[in-house]
Design an enzyme around this catalytic site. Structure first.
Site, PDB file in Angstrom:
ATOM      1  N   ASP A  47       0.853  -1.198   0.000  1.00  0.00           N
ATOM      2  CA  ASP A  47       0.000   0.000   0.000  1.00  0.00           C
ATOM      3  C   ASP A  47       0.886   1.244   0.000  1.00  0.00           C
ATOM      4  OD1 ASP A  47      -2.991   1.063   0.833  1.00  0.00           O
ATOM      5  OD2 ASP A  47      -1.397   2.283   1.719  1.00  0.00           O
ATOM      6  N   TYR A  52       3.081   9.879  -0.598  1.00  0.00           N
ATOM      7  CA  TYR A  52       4.165   9.288   0.190  1.00  0.00           C
ATOM      8  C   TYR A  52       5.519   9.503  -0.472  1.00  0.00           C
ATOM      9  CZ  TYR A  52       0.370   6.586   2.423  1.00  0.00           C
ATOM     10  OH  TYR A  52      -0.776   6.187   3.063  1.00  0.00           O
ATOM     11  N   LYS A  77      -2.745   5.939  -4.206  1.00  0.00           N
ATOM     12  CA  LYS A  77      -3.813   6.906  -3.920  1.00  0.00           C
ATOM     13  C   LYS A  77      -3.523   8.230  -4.606  1.00  0.00           C
ATOM     14  CE  LYS A  77      -3.655   4.845   0.669  1.00  0.00           C
ATOM     15  NZ  LYS A  77      -2.215   4.467   0.623  1.00  0.00           N
ATOM     16  N   HIS A 110      -7.436   9.776  -1.966  1.00  0.00           N
ATOM     17  CA  HIS A 110      -6.770   9.730  -0.664  1.00  0.00           C
ATOM     18  C   HIS A 110      -7.583  10.420   0.439  1.00  0.00           C
ATOM     19  CE1 HIS A 110      -2.427   9.413   1.090  1.00  0.00           C
ATOM     20  NE2 HIS A 110      -3.333   9.131   1.990  1.00  0.00           N
ATOM     21  N   LYS A 234       3.096  -0.993   9.078  1.00  0.00           N
ATOM     22  CA  LYS A 234       4.337  -0.494   8.495  1.00  0.00           C
ATOM     23  C   LYS A 234       5.487  -0.692   9.474  1.00  0.00           C
ATOM     24  CE  LYS A 234       6.114   3.198   9.509  1.00  0.00           C
ATOM     25  NZ  LYS A 234       6.390   4.579   9.937  1.00  0.00           N
ATOM     26  N   ASN A 244       4.753  -9.010  12.339  1.00  0.00           N
ATOM     27  CA  ASN A 244       3.423  -8.576  11.920  1.00  0.00           C
ATOM     28  C   ASN A 244       2.777  -9.549  10.935  1.00  0.00           C
ATOM     29  OD1 ASN A 244       3.715  -6.272  13.491  1.00  0.00           O
ATOM     30  ND2 ASN A 244       4.386  -4.997  11.781  1.00  0.00           N
TER      31      ASN A 244
END
Length: 283
Positions: A47, A52, A77, A110, A234, A244
Protein backbone atom coordinates in the site's frame (compact mmCIF):
# COMPACT_ATOMS: atom_id res chain seq x y z
CA UNK A 1 7.83 -18.40 5.46
CA UNK A 2 4.67 -19.80 3.90
CA UNK A 3 2.19 -17.17 2.74
CA UNK A 4 -1.00 -17.91 4.68
CA UNK A 5 -2.73 -14.57 4.17
CA UNK A 6 -6.48 -14.89 3.51
CA UNK A 7 -7.95 -13.10 0.51
CA UNK A 8 -11.26 -11.24 0.63
CA UNK A 9 -13.65 -10.70 -2.27
CA UNK A 10 -14.30 -7.12 -3.35
CA UNK A 11 -17.67 -5.95 -4.64
CA UNK A 12 -16.32 -5.88 -8.21
CA UNK A 13 -15.36 -9.56 -8.24
CA UNK A 14 -11.65 -9.04 -7.60
CA UNK A 15 -9.90 -10.25 -4.45
CA UNK A 16 -7.51 -8.54 -2.04
CA UNK A 17 -5.08 -10.01 0.52
CA UNK A 18 -6.31 -9.15 4.01
CA UNK A 19 -2.81 -8.32 5.25
CA UNK A 20 -0.58 -5.91 3.39
CA UNK A 21 2.58 -3.92 3.93
CA UNK A 22 2.29 -0.15 4.29
CA UNK A 23 4.97 2.36 3.32
CA UNK A 24 3.53 5.56 4.84
CA UNK A 25 6.37 7.70 6.25
CA UNK A 26 9.06 5.36 4.95
CA UNK A 27 11.72 7.49 3.30
CA UNK A 28 12.27 6.73 -0.38
CA UNK A 29 15.86 5.66 0.34
CA UNK A 30 14.58 2.99 2.75
CA UNK A 31 11.48 1.89 0.81
CA UNK A 32 12.94 -0.64 -1.63
CA UNK A 33 14.78 -2.46 1.15
CA UNK A 34 11.70 -2.58 3.42
CA UNK A 35 9.36 -3.70 0.64
CA UNK A 36 11.90 -6.26 -0.50
CA UNK A 37 12.01 -7.73 3.00
CA UNK A 38 8.22 -7.80 3.19
CA UNK A 39 7.99 -9.67 -0.10
CA UNK A 40 10.66 -12.10 1.09
CA UNK A 41 8.65 -12.78 4.26
CA UNK A 42 5.50 -13.46 2.24
CA UNK A 43 3.51 -10.23 1.94
CA UNK A 44 1.77 -9.92 -1.41
CA UNK A 45 -0.06 -6.63 -0.90
CA UNK A 46 1.77 -3.28 -0.86
CA UNK A 47 0.00 0.00 0.00
CA UNK A 48 1.56 3.27 -1.17
CA UNK A 49 0.34 6.71 -2.31
CA UNK A 50 1.40 9.57 -4.55
CA UNK A 51 1.81 11.79 -1.48
CA UNK A 52 4.16 9.29 0.19
CA UNK A 53 6.76 10.01 -2.48
CA UNK A 54 7.94 6.41 -2.70
CA UNK A 55 5.93 4.81 -5.51
CA UNK A 56 9.03 4.39 -7.69
CA UNK A 57 10.85 2.51 -4.95
CA UNK A 58 7.85 0.21 -4.43
CA UNK A 59 7.93 -0.68 -8.10
CA UNK A 60 11.69 -1.16 -7.97
CA UNK A 61 11.38 -3.62 -5.05
CA UNK A 62 8.67 -5.65 -6.75
CA UNK A 63 10.72 -5.98 -9.94
CA UNK A 64 13.87 -6.88 -7.97
CA UNK A 65 12.00 -9.59 -6.04
CA UNK A 66 11.52 -11.73 -9.11
CA UNK A 67 7.91 -12.31 -8.10
CA UNK A 68 5.43 -12.20 -10.95
CA UNK A 69 3.60 -8.86 -11.09
CA UNK A 70 0.26 -10.66 -11.06
CA UNK A 71 1.03 -12.13 -7.65
CA UNK A 72 1.47 -8.76 -5.90
CA UNK A 73 -1.53 -6.57 -5.10
CA UNK A 74 -0.53 -2.91 -5.37
CA UNK A 75 -2.54 0.03 -4.03
CA UNK A 76 -1.85 3.72 -4.54
CA UNK A 77 -3.81 6.91 -3.92
CA UNK A 78 -4.51 10.17 -5.69
CA UNK A 79 -2.66 13.25 -4.46
CA UNK A 80 -4.73 15.93 -2.77
CA UNK A 81 -3.24 18.33 -5.34
CA UNK A 82 -4.86 16.47 -8.25
CA UNK A 83 -8.61 16.36 -7.65
CA UNK A 84 -9.64 18.28 -10.75
CA UNK A 85 -10.43 15.75 -13.50
CA UNK A 86 -7.58 16.55 -15.90
CA UNK A 87 -5.13 16.76 -12.99
CA UNK A 88 -6.35 13.38 -11.73
CA UNK A 89 -5.75 11.83 -15.17
CA UNK A 90 -2.22 13.20 -15.32
CA UNK A 91 -1.51 12.12 -11.75
CA UNK A 92 -2.70 8.58 -12.43
CA UNK A 93 -0.45 8.37 -15.48
CA UNK A 94 2.42 9.54 -13.26
CA UNK A 95 1.63 6.86 -10.68
CA UNK A 96 1.76 4.10 -13.30
CA UNK A 97 5.02 5.53 -14.67
CA UNK A 98 6.59 5.77 -11.20
CA UNK A 99 5.59 2.21 -10.35
CA UNK A 100 6.72 1.01 -13.77
CA UNK A 101 3.42 -0.81 -14.27
CA UNK A 102 0.68 -0.75 -16.89
CA UNK A 103 -2.09 -1.29 -14.34
CA UNK A 104 -2.67 -0.94 -10.62
CA UNK A 105 -4.76 -3.31 -8.53
CA UNK A 106 -6.46 -0.62 -6.44
CA UNK A 107 -6.49 3.17 -6.78
CA UNK A 108 -8.06 5.40 -4.15
CA UNK A 109 -9.05 9.01 -3.62
CA UNK A 110 -6.77 9.73 -0.66
CA UNK A 111 -8.97 12.34 1.08
CA UNK A 112 -12.42 13.75 0.25
CA UNK A 113 -11.33 17.38 0.86
CA UNK A 114 -14.92 18.66 1.21
CA UNK A 115 -13.74 22.21 1.98
CA UNK A 116 -11.72 22.41 -1.26
CA UNK A 117 -12.45 22.11 -5.00
CA UNK A 118 -15.98 23.46 -4.33
CA UNK A 119 -16.57 20.28 -2.33
CA UNK A 120 -16.70 18.32 -5.58
CA UNK A 121 -15.14 14.93 -5.00
CA UNK A 122 -17.79 13.31 -7.21
CA UNK A 123 -16.21 14.50 -10.47
CA UNK A 124 -12.89 13.18 -9.13
CA UNK A 125 -14.50 9.82 -8.45
CA UNK A 126 -15.95 9.68 -11.95
CA UNK A 127 -12.41 9.94 -13.32
CA UNK A 128 -11.45 6.91 -11.24
CA UNK A 129 -14.42 5.14 -12.82
CA UNK A 130 -12.74 5.82 -16.18
CA UNK A 131 -9.55 4.15 -14.95
CA UNK A 132 -11.46 1.04 -13.94
CA UNK A 133 -13.37 0.88 -17.21
CA UNK A 134 -10.18 1.06 -19.27
CA UNK A 135 -8.55 -1.64 -17.14
CA UNK A 136 -5.66 0.42 -15.81
CA UNK A 137 -7.16 0.26 -12.31
CA UNK A 138 -8.53 -3.18 -11.57
CA UNK A 139 -10.45 -1.83 -8.55
CA UNK A 140 -11.17 1.68 -7.25
CA UNK A 141 -12.03 2.99 -3.83
CA UNK A 142 -11.78 5.86 -1.40
CA UNK A 143 -9.91 6.74 1.74
CA UNK A 144 -11.03 8.79 4.75
CA UNK A 145 -14.60 9.14 3.47
CA UNK A 146 -17.28 9.76 6.07
CA UNK A 147 -20.83 8.44 5.75
CA UNK A 148 -22.22 11.63 4.11
CA UNK A 149 -19.40 11.50 1.55
CA UNK A 150 -20.22 7.87 0.74
CA UNK A 151 -23.93 8.65 0.53
CA UNK A 152 -23.23 11.40 -1.98
CA UNK A 153 -21.24 9.01 -4.17
CA UNK A 154 -24.08 6.50 -3.97
CA UNK A 155 -26.52 9.16 -5.20
CA UNK A 156 -24.40 10.74 -7.94
CA UNK A 157 -21.95 8.12 -9.24
CA UNK A 158 -22.27 4.76 -10.96
CA UNK A 159 -19.66 2.57 -9.27
CA UNK A 160 -19.67 1.76 -5.55
CA UNK A 161 -16.19 2.04 -4.00
CA UNK A 162 -14.60 -1.35 -3.41
CA UNK A 163 -12.94 -0.18 -0.18
CA UNK A 164 -12.83 2.75 2.22
CA UNK A 165 -9.46 3.13 3.90
CA UNK A 166 -10.01 4.86 7.25
CA UNK A 167 -8.40 5.31 10.63
CA UNK A 168 -9.33 2.32 12.83
CA UNK A 169 -7.66 0.97 15.96
CA UNK A 170 -8.77 -0.13 19.44
CA UNK A 171 -8.94 3.45 20.69
CA UNK A 172 -10.97 4.59 17.66
CA UNK A 173 -13.28 1.97 16.22
CA UNK A 174 -14.84 4.35 13.66
CA UNK A 175 -17.93 2.16 13.90
CA UNK A 176 -20.41 4.39 12.07
CA UNK A 177 -18.29 4.35 8.91
CA UNK A 178 -17.49 0.64 9.25
CA UNK A 179 -21.19 -0.16 9.63
CA UNK A 180 -22.06 1.80 6.49
CA UNK A 181 -19.42 -0.21 4.67
CA UNK A 182 -20.85 -3.50 5.91
CA UNK A 183 -24.34 -2.54 4.74
CA UNK A 184 -23.20 -1.42 1.30
CA UNK A 185 -20.54 -4.03 0.55
CA UNK A 186 -17.61 -1.63 0.91
CA UNK A 187 -14.67 -3.26 2.65
CA UNK A 188 -12.93 -1.36 5.43
CA UNK A 189 -9.16 -0.96 5.33
CA UNK A 190 -7.78 0.15 8.69
CA UNK A 191 -4.93 2.62 8.61
CA UNK A 192 -2.92 3.24 11.78
CA UNK A 193 -4.06 -0.21 13.04
CA UNK A 194 -1.94 -0.03 16.21
CA UNK A 195 -2.49 3.72 16.67
CA UNK A 196 1.16 4.39 15.76
CA UNK A 197 2.13 2.13 18.65
CA UNK A 198 0.07 3.95 21.26
CA UNK A 199 -2.15 0.96 22.08
CA UNK A 200 0.72 -1.48 22.54
CA UNK A 201 1.29 -0.53 26.16
CA UNK A 202 -2.39 -0.61 27.10
CA UNK A 203 -2.87 -2.91 30.10
CA UNK A 204 -5.71 -4.78 28.42
CA UNK A 205 -3.63 -5.43 25.32
CA UNK A 206 -0.53 -6.46 27.25
CA UNK A 207 -2.60 -8.78 29.46
CA UNK A 208 -4.13 -10.55 26.45
CA UNK A 209 -0.69 -10.76 24.84
CA UNK A 210 0.68 -12.45 27.94
CA UNK A 211 -2.24 -14.88 28.06
CA UNK A 212 -1.88 -15.84 24.40
CA UNK A 213 1.89 -15.90 24.28
CA UNK A 214 1.92 -13.29 21.53
CA UNK A 215 3.22 -9.75 21.23
CA UNK A 216 0.88 -6.79 21.78
CA UNK A 217 1.17 -5.87 18.09
CA UNK A 218 0.18 -9.37 17.01
CA UNK A 219 -2.81 -9.30 19.34
CA UNK A 220 -4.09 -5.98 17.98
CA UNK A 221 -3.51 -6.96 14.35
CA UNK A 222 -5.32 -10.24 14.99
CA UNK A 223 -8.25 -8.30 16.47
CA UNK A 224 -8.53 -6.34 13.22
CA UNK A 225 -8.38 -9.49 11.11
CA UNK A 226 -11.11 -11.25 13.09
CA UNK A 227 -13.33 -8.17 12.65
CA UNK A 228 -12.94 -8.61 8.89
CA UNK A 229 -10.92 -5.49 8.11
CA UNK A 230 -7.89 -5.23 5.83
CA UNK A 231 -4.67 -4.03 7.45
CA UNK A 232 -1.19 -3.02 6.29
CA UNK A 233 1.14 -2.37 9.23
CA UNK A 234 4.34 -0.49 8.50
CA UNK A 235 7.87 -1.12 9.75
CA UNK A 236 11.41 -0.82 8.49
CA UNK A 237 12.70 -3.28 11.10
CA UNK A 238 13.07 -6.78 9.61
CA UNK A 239 12.07 -8.56 12.83
CA UNK A 240 8.90 -6.43 13.11
CA UNK A 241 8.03 -7.04 9.47
CA UNK A 242 8.20 -10.78 10.22
CA UNK A 243 6.33 -10.43 13.54
CA UNK A 244 3.42 -8.58 11.92
CA UNK A 245 3.08 -11.38 9.38
CA UNK A 246 2.65 -14.08 12.02
CA UNK A 247 -1.00 -13.48 12.92
CA UNK A 248 -2.80 -16.28 11.12
CA UNK A 249 -1.82 -19.23 13.32
CA UNK A 250 -3.80 -18.23 16.42
CA UNK A 251 -7.21 -16.81 17.34
CA UNK A 252 -8.55 -14.51 20.01
CA UNK A 253 -11.56 -15.81 21.88
CA UNK A 254 -14.77 -13.80 22.14
CA UNK A 255 -13.87 -12.43 25.56
CA UNK A 256 -10.52 -11.10 24.37
CA UNK A 257 -12.11 -9.59 21.29
CA UNK A 258 -14.70 -7.80 23.41
CA UNK A 259 -12.08 -6.51 25.85
CA UNK A 260 -10.14 -4.91 23.01
CA UNK A 261 -13.26 -3.53 21.33
CA UNK A 262 -14.30 -1.94 24.63
CA UNK A 263 -11.17 0.25 24.57
CA UNK A 264 -12.90 2.46 21.98
CA UNK A 265 -12.86 6.10 23.10
CA UNK A 266 -15.06 7.35 20.30
CA UNK A 267 -14.07 10.62 18.69
CA UNK A 268 -11.64 11.30 21.55
CA UNK A 269 -9.60 8.35 20.34
CA UNK A 270 -9.06 9.74 16.84
CA UNK A 271 -5.38 10.47 16.31
CA UNK A 272 -5.30 11.57 12.69
CA UNK A 273 -6.99 14.48 10.97
CA UNK A 274 -10.76 14.66 10.70
CA UNK A 275 -11.90 14.09 7.10
CA UNK A 276 -14.53 16.84 7.29
CA UNK A 277 -11.89 19.52 7.84
CA UNK A 278 -8.59 18.12 6.53
CA UNK A 279 -7.39 20.38 3.71
CA UNK A 280 -3.70 19.70 3.21
CA UNK A 281 -2.56 20.08 -0.39
CA UNK A 282 1.11 19.41 -1.21
CA UNK A 283 2.94 22.18 -3.03
Amino acid sequence: MVNTIPTISLNDGNTIPQLGFGVFQIAPKDTARAVGKALEVGYRHIDTAEMYGNEAEVGEAIRASGIDRGEVFVTSKLSNAAHRPDDARRAFDATLAALGMDYIDLFLIHWPLPTLYDGDFVSTWKVLEEFQRDGRARSIGVSNFQVPHLERLAAEAEIVPAVNQIEVHPYFGNEEVREYGRKHNILTEAWSPIAQGNVLGDPTVTDIAEQTGRTPAQVVLRWHVQRGDIIFPKSTTPSRIEENFQIFDFELDDAAMERITSLDRGEAGRQGAHPDTFDYVPA
